[in-house]
Design a protein around this motif. Structure first.
Motif, PDB file in Angstrom:
ATOM      1  N   LYS A  89      17.320  -2.979   5.411  1.00 56.27           N
ATOM      2  CA  LYS A  89      18.494  -3.444   4.659  1.00 56.27           C
ATOM      3  C   LYS A  89      19.218  -2.305   3.950  1.00 56.27           C
ATOM      4  N   GLY A  90      18.663  -1.106   3.995  1.00 51.60           N
ATOM      5  CA  GLY A  90      19.294   0.036   3.357  1.00 51.60           C
ATOM      6  C   GLY A  90      19.110   0.077   1.850  1.00 51.60           C
ATOM      7  N   LYS A  91      18.089  -0.606   1.357  1.00 50.02           N
ATOM      8  CA  LYS A  91      17.815  -0.624  -0.078  1.00 50.02           C
ATOM      9  C   LYS A  91      16.722   0.385  -0.416  1.00 50.02           C
ATOM     10  N   SER A  92      16.543   0.634  -1.702  1.00 48.69           N
ATOM     11  CA  SER A  92      15.530   1.588  -2.159  1.00 48.69           C
ATOM     12  C   SER A  92      14.119   1.091  -1.826  1.00 48.69           C
ATOM     13  N   THR A  93      13.296   1.991  -1.326  1.00 52.80           N
ATOM     14  CA  THR A  93      11.917   1.651  -0.965  1.00 52.80           C
ATOM     15  C   THR A  93      10.893   2.299  -1.889  1.00 52.80           C
ATOM     16  N   ALA A  94      11.343   2.927  -2.967  1.00 47.94           N
ATOM     17  CA  ALA A  94      10.445   3.689  -3.841  1.00 47.94           C
ATOM     18  C   ALA A  94       9.318   2.829  -4.405  1.00 47.94           C
ATOM     19  N   PHE A  95       9.643   1.643  -4.912  1.00 44.51           N
ATOM     20  CA  PHE A  95       8.618   0.771  -5.485  1.00 44.51           C
ATOM     21  C   PHE A  95       7.593   0.365  -4.426  1.00 44.51           C
ATOM     22  N   GLY A  96       8.052   0.040  -3.226  1.00 46.12           N
ATOM     23  CA  GLY A  96       7.149  -0.324  -2.137  1.00 46.12           C
ATOM     24  C   GLY A  96       6.203   0.798  -1.772  1.00 46.12           C
ATOM     25  N   TRP A  97       6.735   2.025  -1.736  1.00 45.79           N
ATOM     26  CA  TRP A  97       5.895   3.185  -1.425  1.00 45.79           C
ATOM     27  C   TRP A  97       4.845   3.411  -2.499  1.00 45.79           C
ATOM     28  N   ILE A  98       5.224   3.256  -3.756  1.00 45.80           N
ATOM     29  CA  ILE A  98       4.259   3.444  -4.853  1.00 45.80           C
ATOM     30  C   ILE A  98       3.128   2.439  -4.733  1.00 45.80           C
ATOM     31  N   ILE A  99       3.477   1.177  -4.539  1.00 48.46           N
ATOM     32  CA  ILE A  99       2.468   0.121  -4.387  1.00 48.46           C
ATOM     33  C   ILE A  99       1.599   0.394  -3.161  1.00 48.46           C
ATOM     34  N   LEU A 100       2.227   0.784  -2.063  1.00 51.06           N
ATOM     35  CA  LEU A 100       1.483   1.051  -0.823  1.00 51.06           C
ATOM     36  C   LEU A 100       0.472   2.178  -1.013  1.00 51.06           C
ATOM     37  N   ILE A 101       0.878   3.267  -1.621  1.00 52.31           N
ATOM     38  CA  ILE A 101      -0.019   4.413  -1.804  1.00 52.31           C
ATOM     39  C   ILE A 101      -1.184   4.062  -2.727  1.00 52.31           C
ATOM     40  N   ILE A 102      -0.892   3.385  -3.830  1.00 49.13           N
ATOM     41  CA  ILE A 102      -1.963   2.999  -4.767  1.00 49.13           C
ATOM     42  C   ILE A 102      -2.923   2.013  -4.112  1.00 49.13           C
ATOM     43  N   ALA A 103      -2.376   0.996  -3.461  1.00 48.34           N
ATOM     44  CA  ALA A 103      -3.225  -0.025  -2.835  1.00 48.34           C
ATOM     45  C   ALA A 103      -4.049   0.568  -1.693  1.00 48.34           C
ATOM     46  N   LEU A 104      -3.445   1.443  -0.899  1.00 46.69           N
ATOM     47  CA  LEU A 104      -4.176   2.067   0.204  1.00 46.69           C
ATOM     48  C   LEU A 104      -5.309   2.945  -0.318  1.00 46.69           C
ATOM     49  N   ALA A 105      -5.048   3.671  -1.410  1.00 48.78           N
ATOM     50  CA  ALA A 105      -6.106   4.493  -2.022  1.00 48.78           C
ATOM     51  C   ALA A 105      -7.249   3.606  -2.512  1.00 48.78           C
ATOM     52  N   LEU A 106      -6.922   2.462  -3.127  1.00 46.74           N
ATOM     53  CA  LEU A 106      -7.965   1.531  -3.578  1.00 46.74           C
ATOM     54  C   LEU A 106      -8.770   0.982  -2.411  1.00 46.74           C
ATOM     55  N   VAL A 107      -8.094   0.626  -1.329  1.00 47.57           N
ATOM     56  CA  VAL A 107      -8.789   0.084  -0.151  1.00 47.57           C
ATOM     57  C   VAL A 107      -9.767   1.104   0.408  1.00 47.57           C
ATOM     58  N   PHE A 108      -9.314   2.338   0.583  1.00 47.74           N
ATOM     59  CA  PHE A 108     -10.214   3.357   1.130  1.00 47.74           C
ATOM     60  C   PHE A 108     -11.349   3.671   0.160  1.00 47.74           C
ATOM     61  N   TYR A 109     -11.040   3.730  -1.128  1.00 41.83           N
ATOM     62  CA  TYR A 109     -12.074   4.020  -2.109  1.00 41.83           C
ATOM     63  C   TYR A 109     -13.139   2.922  -2.125  1.00 41.83           C
ATOM     64  N   PHE A 110     -12.715   1.674  -2.241  1.00 45.09           N
ATOM     65  CA  PHE A 110     -13.686   0.582  -2.276  1.00 45.09           C
ATOM     66  C   PHE A 110     -14.360   0.385  -0.928  1.00 45.09           C
ATOM     67  N   GLY A 111     -13.631   0.605   0.150  1.00 44.72           N
ATOM     68  CA  GLY A 111     -14.198   0.399   1.479  1.00 44.72           C
ATOM     69  C   GLY A 111     -15.252   1.418   1.866  1.00 44.72           C
ATOM     70  N   TYR A 112     -15.019   2.664   1.504  1.00 48.49           N
ATOM     71  CA  TYR A 112     -15.935   3.714   1.948  1.00 48.49           C
ATOM     72  C   TYR A 112     -16.831   4.255   0.849  1.00 48.49           C
ATOM     73  N   ALA A 113     -16.304   4.466  -0.364  1.00 47.73           N
ATOM     74  CA  ALA A 113     -17.108   5.053  -1.435  1.00 47.73           C
ATOM     75  C   ALA A 113     -17.974   4.025  -2.131  1.00 47.73           C
ATOM     76  N   ILE A 114     -17.442   2.865  -2.420  1.00 49.59           N
ATOM     77  CA  ILE A 114     -18.182   1.848  -3.177  1.00 49.59           C
ATOM     78  C   ILE A 114     -19.034   0.969  -2.250  1.00 49.59           C
ATOM     79  N   LEU A 115     -18.386   0.347  -1.276  1.00 51.21           N
ATOM     80  CA  LEU A 115     -19.113  -0.586  -0.413  1.00 51.21           C
ATOM     81  C   LEU A 115     -19.848   0.115   0.732  1.00 51.21           C
ATOM     82  N   GLY A 116     -19.346   1.237   1.172  1.00 50.70           N
ATOM     83  CA  GLY A 116     -19.972   1.941   2.280  1.00 50.70           C
ATOM     84  C   GLY A 116     -19.733   1.211   3.581  1.00 50.70           C
ATOM     85  N   VAL A 117     -19.954   1.896   4.661  1.00 48.63           N
ATOM     86  CA  VAL A 117     -19.773   1.296   5.976  1.00 48.63           C
ATOM     87  C   VAL A 117     -21.023   0.498   6.305  1.00 48.63           C
ATOM     88  N   LYS A 118     -20.823  -0.768   6.630  1.00 55.71           N
ATOM     89  CA  LYS A 118     -21.954  -1.633   6.955  1.00 55.71           C
ATOM     90  C   LYS A 118     -22.055  -1.823   8.440  1.00 55.71           C
TER      91      LYS A 118
END
Length: 118
Positions: A89-118
């Motif tokens: 739509k040609g609108k600003s994506t800054a907020f989406g990128w911030i949320i994406l980066i934070i959420a992706l970091a949480l997913v990888f952290y909890f997925g691999y560091a906390i829960l480990g690969v099962k």
């Protein structure tokens, strides 16, 4: 092939579809971008179903860490869609990128560091 391998394969395909969709948009190829955006939407559903399956099958919907990872994973999907739609739509994506980066970091952290690969 285990449920985890299927889930990892699906989100890998989703990340590829997302990145290629961004590249096609910047290259000025709206038809290809729209097709990959639709593929990404299908992959959102498949990743969500496989993630819920893992959450129920492996963790039995118990524990704070698996639930935080699951919620973060859903936030990743929402942020990806937000970035793609706002970009089209040609609108600003800054907020989406911030949320994406934070959420992706949480997913990888909890997925691999906390829960480990099962």
């Amino acid at each position: 092939m285990t449920s985890l391998h299927i889930h990892v394969g699906l989100w890998t395909l989703l990340l590829l579809a997302f990145v290629i969709s961004l590249i096609l948009h910047r290259a000025g190829k709206p038809k290809g971008q729209k097709i990959l955006h639709m593929v990404a939407r299908l992959l959102y559903l498949l990743v969500l179903v496989s993630g819920l399956h893992l959450l129920g099958y492996v963790y039995h919907f118990q524990g704070v860490s698996p639930l935080i990872k699951g919620a973060s994973g859903i936030l990743v999907l929402i942020a990806m869609e937000m970035v793609l739609v706002r970009m089209e739509k040609g609108k600003s994506t800054a907020f989406g990128w911030i949320i994406l980066i934070i959420a992706l970091a949480l997913v990888f952290y909890f997925g691999y560091a906390i829960l480990g690969v099962k």
